[in-house]
Write an enzyme that holds these catalytic residues in place. Structure first.
Site, PDB file in Angstrom:
ATOM      1  CG  ASP A 233      -0.487  -5.189  12.688  1.00 13.42           C
ATOM      2  OD1 ASP A 233       0.512  -5.907  12.890  1.00 13.42           O
ATOM      3  OD2 ASP A 233      -0.802  -4.242  13.427  1.00 13.42           O
ATOM      4  CD  GLU A 234      -5.141  -3.553   7.859  1.00 11.72           C
ATOM      5  OE1 GLU A 234      -4.978  -2.958   6.771  1.00 11.72           O
ATOM      6  OE2 GLU A 234      -5.947  -3.181   8.729  1.00 11.72           O
ATOM      7  CB  CYS A 235      -0.878  -9.423   4.528  1.00  9.67           C
ATOM      8  SG  CYS A 235      -1.170 -10.746   5.708  1.00  9.67           S
TER       9      CYS A 235
ATOM     10  NE  ARG B 242      -1.894  -0.914   3.922  1.00  8.63           N
ATOM     11  CZ  ARG B 242      -2.723  -1.121   4.958  1.00  8.63           C
ATOM     12  NH1 ARG B 242      -2.906  -0.173   5.856  1.00  8.63           N
ATOM     13  NH2 ARG B 242      -3.342  -2.271   5.085  1.00  8.63           N
TER      14      ARG B 242
END
Length: 429
Positions: free
Chosen positions: A366-368, A322
């Site tokens: 935490d969200e890969c 991201r």
């Protein structure tokens, strides 16, 4: 084990009752350090050999493991992960089974010492630099040995180049080192702006600190290209070619275009020899190979050093990477204010503006979306500055371990322990 007079059942019972902590590497651990064995116990039976895997603590019945890359067919769910890592992993990575060498240097620091060098030169290089060298690395050594059998490393001195880094294993230079400190080998000829992905193999002009090196996205894979950097000028890493022959050819072309007259007249001799050797061995001199073109399509961010990063990423589900919380221009502005702060209070205030960006990158883990921490860590590293080192280390160690690139985590830690500007980068004194 059988020679100690104990049966298998008795040894297993003895292991079970042993109050020491179990070594996480089990029977495949080959550490000989006394302090290690006083702290950890080891099972009596050998376990199958295999590559170490970074252990993670995940919520029950949940999975989001970096070693299983996201694929278009099945996107990983975004789950929370907490790292469970320690310096023992670094100790294991920088140590490998090896054969004894009578000429080995004295071990000054047992806690951070490598075992004796393997007799096989390729294994010796991997032991010291944690990455394998491609075939063209050895082919180029043969080429230089053909030019100068007495001193292959200096065969290109007339055109301003010298073979260094892993080549010092081939030349025998590293046999002069009087210690076996693993971190120092990882810093050997590592310039100020060389990230773990970049391994210097050729040094050039000292004024600009020009040097060439292999660039790879994964320590377990072969390099994608050979690049160059001028550390005294900028952090920019510029791809040259798919192999060292093509990179040196590109360097020679550059001299012909804008080099000084005294060096120009020497170029044809070496360029003709290079091209003949490459043609004879079937080595490509292309400036941009199919592998380089394929990689360019996988780059998720160019980063401050411009070489970009590649991480397992599912574009459909957008899992794996991201964008950072702030654009590059704003991040550079914040970093400039940190480095230019005249007082501790002003520096703390500047750091407070960076903290939300760091926090967002940690949340992405935490969200890969491991690419965010990798990008931010490399951006801070490329910007440079000792005050940034703790944050760089935290970001990159987390990213590399989650991406199953633990060797890079070891390299960045070693580099930041003694990150030098200039060209006094050899551990051979």
């Amino acid at each position: 084990m059988a020679g100690n007079g104990k049966g298998t059942a008795e040894m297993e019972l003895s292991y079970k009752d042993d109050p020491r902590m179990p070594c996480k590497y089990g029977a495949k651990c080959y550490q000989k350090n006394k302090n290690h064995h006083e702290k950890y116990k080891h099972p009596p039976k050998k376990t199958p050999e295999g590559r170490g895997v970074i252990r993670k603590v995940v919520d029950k019945d949940e999975s989001c493991v970096a070693s299983s890359a996201p694929s278009p067919e099945k996107s990983p769910e975004k789950k929370k992960i907490k790292l469970d890592t320690s310096d023992e992993e670094a100790e294991q990575i920088t140590s490998s089974p090896s054969h004894s060498n009578a000429s080995e240097p004295v071990v000054d620091d047992p806690e951070n010492a490598l075992p004796p060098s393997p007799e096989d030169v390729k294994e010796s290089i991997k032991q010291k630099f944690l990455c394998e060298m491609p075939e063209d690395f050895y082919q180029f050594w043969d080429f230089c040995k053909n030019l100068s059998s007495d001193s292959p490393a200096r065969a290109l001195k007339e055109i301003g180049l010298m073979l260094v880094g892993p080549y010092d294993v081939l030349s025998g230079e590293l046999k002069k080192v009087k210690h076996r400190d693993s971190s120092s080998y990882l810093r050997h000829w590592r310039y100020y702006f060389d990230p773990p992905e970049f391994q210097t193999i050729i040094k050039g002009d000292d004024k600009k600190q020009y040097h060439m090196g292999y660039y790879r996205d994964d320590p377990q894979e072969m390099p994608v290209f050979v690049a160059c950097n001028s550390a005294a000028v900028s952090c920019t890493i510029s791809p040259l070619a798919g192999n060292v022959f093509g990179a040196v050819n590109a360097y020679l072309n550059g001299i012909l275009k804008s080099g000084d007259p005294f060096t120009k007249i020497k170029v044809p001799k070496y360029q003709n020899a290079l091209k003949k050797w490459a043609e004879k061995e079937g080595i490509s001199l292309e400036a941009k190979t199919a592998e380089m073109k394929a990689r360019s399509k996988k780059v998720v961010s160019t980063t401050f050093h411009n070489a970009g990063i590649v991480v397992p990423c599912d574009k459909k589900s957008q899992v794996g990477y991201r964008e950072l919380l702030e654009p590059d221009a704003q991040i550079k502005k914040i970093l400039t204010s940190i480095m230019d702060s005249e007082t501790e209070d002003k520096r703390k205030a500047a750091f407070s503006k960076l903290q939300p960006i760091v926090t967002a990158a940690n949340i992405a883990n935490d969200e890969c979306d491991f690419g965010a921490s990798l990008e931010l860590g490399l951006d801070l590293f490329a910007f440079g500055g000792e005050p940034l080192h703790p944050i760089i280390l935290q970001l990159l160690q987390a990213a590399y371990k989650l991406l199953n690139r633990p060797e890079f985590a070891v390299i960045i830690k070693a580099h930041l322990q003694d990150r030098k500007k200039g060209v006094d980068l050899s551990i051979v004194k």
